[in-house]
Design an enzyme around this catalytic site. Sequence first.
Site, short mmCIF file in Angstrom:
data_model
loop_
_atom_site.label_atom_id
_atom_site.label_comp_id
_atom_site.label_asym_id
_atom_site.label_seq_id
_atom_site.Cartn_x
_atom_site.Cartn_y
_atom_site.Cartn_z
N LYS A 163 50.26 40.47 36.31
CA LYS A 163 49.50 41.10 35.25
C LYS A 163 48.49 40.13 34.64
O LYS A 163 47.35 40.49 34.37
CB LYS A 163 50.48 41.57 34.17
CG LYS A 163 50.04 42.81 33.48
CD LYS A 163 51.13 43.34 32.56
CE LYS A 163 51.84 42.20 31.87
NZ LYS A 163 52.38 42.43 30.57
N LYS B 280 55.86 27.70 33.08
CA LYS B 280 55.61 28.19 31.71
C LYS B 280 55.26 27.04 30.78
O LYS B 280 54.44 27.17 29.89
CB LYS B 280 56.83 28.93 31.17
CG LYS B 280 57.15 30.20 31.95
CD LYS B 280 56.89 31.44 31.12
CE LYS B 280 56.83 32.71 31.94
NZ LYS B 280 58.14 33.14 32.41
N LYS C 164 50.02 35.66 43.84
CA LYS C 164 50.98 36.75 43.79
C LYS C 164 50.50 37.80 42.78
O LYS C 164 49.71 37.49 41.88
CB LYS C 164 52.38 36.23 43.49
CG LYS C 164 52.69 35.92 42.07
CD LYS C 164 54.18 35.57 41.94
CE LYS C 164 54.56 35.53 40.48
NZ LYS C 164 55.88 35.00 40.22
#
Length: 330
Positions: free
Chosen positions: A196, A113, A193
């Site tokens: 969204k 992140k 993976k």
Amino acid sequence: MTKKRVFSGIQPSGRLHIGNYVGAMRNMIALQDDYFCIYGIVDYHAMTVHFNPQEIESSILDCAIDYLAAGIDPEKSVLMVQSAVSEHTELAWILNTITPISWLLRVPTFKEKREQNPDYVNMGLLDYPVLMAADIVLYKAAVVPVGDDQLPHLELTREIVRRFNTLFGQVFPEPKAQLGEVRRILGLDGVNKMSKSLDNCIYLDDSKEEIWKKLSTAVTDVRRKRRTDPGNPEDCNIFTMHKAFSKKEDIDYCSRECQAAGIGCLDCKKILLENMYYELEPLQKKQSDLRNNRQYVLETLGDGKRKAKEIAAQTMDEVYTKLGIKTYHQ
Ligand code: TRP
């Protein structure tokens, strides 16, 4: 004998995809008979990245609807919103005081992140795993159904638990992760993976036509260039999806015929479509019923809040006693 407890959380950050469903949700549903399960919609976790206060209220409701439609049964389990039970953050504070920053700096999701969003590295992002540990141990959960991307967080929870119990006395059990049988479904690109943000998902509420549009162009075994080439099911994400959704005969048939070049990828995908939709169709029907019954969903969450709070308050009593501040909580 009282049942052991289970906790898991889902972030209210949009539509659920089949990766979430296969990796964690199916286990959450299956565990309901043998354990006392508490499932949280973890809105405080969702607030560690940019979020929109105009949208979160409905995202939480959608998330509750997804849980219920997938088979979380409020007669058996507790469904609650994390921020409605203030003990989650109270306990997180206490766990913060015994968690070295160095443990948090090495958590893989934090590093990811930080790279994705270098302008918004906030304390909540670093502290995310501590709040997650608090979620779990507040209910003294023994088992935590999660996807495999959550394993480092679970390991950290166990470390924090050991430290707490050593410093203040035994309060918390060390929770164990429980992974899905099919651990990970890759995205439609067959490489990353399912996620969204990468736009490579099949969502739980996709129509059959949408699913077919996505499946028909999804990447299969890259070595199989022509219809007449024999394929390698074990290197094919579509075959992984078969393992997650199809009956044994279909899995065996597709594996055998793919390797013999007896069927092409589209044939294999058509069989998958039928099996996948067979499972998703009733779920979608429940989703649309629940969308028309907002009151019921809100009442369920209200009930969940009360039940969760009762357990949480008991645990916090013990914690405050061990910390030596209970006298002032009368
Ligand atoms: N970090 C989890 C995820 O993104 C969500 C979560 C928050 C969670 N608290 C939890 C999962 C406690 C299991 C237990 O999927």
